[in-house]
Design an enzyme around this catalytic site. Structure first.
Site, PDB file in Angstrom:
ATOM      1  N   ASN A 144       0.934  -1.101   0.169  1.00  0.00           N
ATOM      2  CA  ASN A 144       0.142   0.034   0.013  1.00  0.00           C
ATOM      3  C   ASN A 144       0.899   1.175  -0.125  1.00  0.00           C
ATOM      4  OD1 ASN A 144       0.503  -0.933   2.654  1.00  0.00           O
ATOM      5  ND2 ASN A 144      -1.077   0.223   3.477  1.00  0.00           N
ATOM      6  N   ASN A 167      -1.039   8.456   0.878  1.00  0.00           N
ATOM      7  CA  ASN A 167      -0.805   9.716   0.523  1.00  0.00           C
ATOM      8  C   ASN A 167      -1.486  10.790   1.334  1.00  0.00           C
ATOM      9  OD1 ASN A 167      -1.557  12.288  -1.705  1.00  0.00           O
ATOM     10  ND2 ASN A 167      -0.153  11.078  -2.931  1.00  0.00           N
ATOM     11  N   CYS A 192      -3.855   0.430  -2.548  1.00  0.00           N
ATOM     12  CA  CYS A 192      -3.754  -0.707  -2.089  1.00  0.00           C
ATOM     13  C   CYS A 192      -2.618  -1.578  -2.382  1.00  0.00           C
ATOM     14  CB  CYS A 192      -4.957  -1.461  -2.086  1.00  0.00           C
ATOM     15  SG  CYS A 192      -6.288  -0.880  -0.991  1.00  0.00           S
ATOM     16  N   GLU A 214      -2.588  -4.770  -3.255  1.00  0.00           N
ATOM     17  CA  GLU A 214      -3.016  -5.705  -4.255  1.00  0.00           C
ATOM     18  C   GLU A 214      -2.881  -4.952  -5.744  1.00  0.00           C
ATOM     19  OE1 GLU A 214      -4.615  -4.994  -1.453  1.00  0.00           O
ATOM     20  OE2 GLU A 214      -5.851  -6.846  -0.900  1.00  0.00           O
ATOM     21  N   CYS A 238     -10.028  -5.591   0.488  1.00  0.00           N
ATOM     22  CA  CYS A 238     -10.833  -4.452   0.541  1.00  0.00           C
ATOM     23  C   CYS A 238     -12.162  -5.060  -0.639  1.00  0.00           C
ATOM     24  CB  CYS A 238     -10.767  -3.276   0.449  1.00  0.00           C
ATOM     25  SG  CYS A 238     -10.172  -2.614  -1.407  1.00  0.00           S
ATOM     26  N   CYS A 255     -10.484  -4.275  -4.264  1.00  0.00           N
ATOM     27  CA  CYS A 255      -9.333  -5.075  -4.812  1.00  0.00           C
ATOM     28  C   CYS A 255     -10.068  -6.137  -4.886  1.00  0.00           C
ATOM     29  CB  CYS A 255      -8.375  -5.243  -3.635  1.00  0.00           C
ATOM     30  SG  CYS A 255      -7.396  -3.570  -3.366  1.00  0.00           S
TER      31      CYS A 255
END
Ligand code: THU
Length: 142
Positions: free
Chosen positions: A52, A55, A63, A65, A96, A99
């Site tokens: 991940n 920002n 993420c 993934e 999530c 993802c």
């Protein structure tokens, strides 16, 4: 494959899980403090990892993934044959919702998703159990 014991994991599954756990150390997560690592095996047997990347403008974070998928695509892979996601905590670090859909683009419904924490394997799922009745590329084929 909802909950196999770690003994049922193959060697290459263990290698994938180790790669996801190792990736956690490279996460950029200064805001949440929650480091996630992901590792994908593609149709060529190659492993691609991601973390991940947060920002200061929070929604711009990405993420683990997503990073691993981008690495796979860049390397020429187009099929996820297995994926592992690693994150700390008592709760399983399952992908999530967004993802799950990102994985769906490149994975068959029975693709294994191995969840780990910093100490090792925790639980396995298949994509269809995490994202039932999903929408995917097949819906758009003519
Ligand atoms: N995170 C992931 O990297 N993957 C997931 O599937 C769940 C959440 C990250 C995003 C954010 O940087 C941190 O975990 C806390 O939500």
């Amino acid at each position: 494959m909802t909950q196999p014991s770690s003994l049922s994991l193959k060697d290459n599954d263990n290698a994938l899980i180790k790669a996801a756990i190792a990736a956690m150390a490279s996460a950029y997560a200064p805001y949440s403090g929650f480091s996630v690592g992901a590792a994908i095996r593609d149709e060529h047997g190659q492993i691609h990892t991601g973390v991940n990347v947060e920002n200061a403008a929070y929604p711009q974070g990405s993420c683990a993934e997503a990073g691993a998928i981008a690495a796979m695509i860049m390397a020429g892979g187009r099929q996820i044959t297995a994926i592992s996601v690693a994150g700390k905590g008592d709760l399983l670090c399952t992908p999530c919702g967004g993802c799950r859909q990102r994985i769906r683009e490149f994975a068959a419904l029975k693709t294994p998703i191995f969840i780990a924490d910093e100490n090792g394997f925790r639980q396995a799922f298949t994509l269809d159990t995490l994202l039932p009745h999903s929408f995917g590329p097949d819906h758009l084929e003519k």
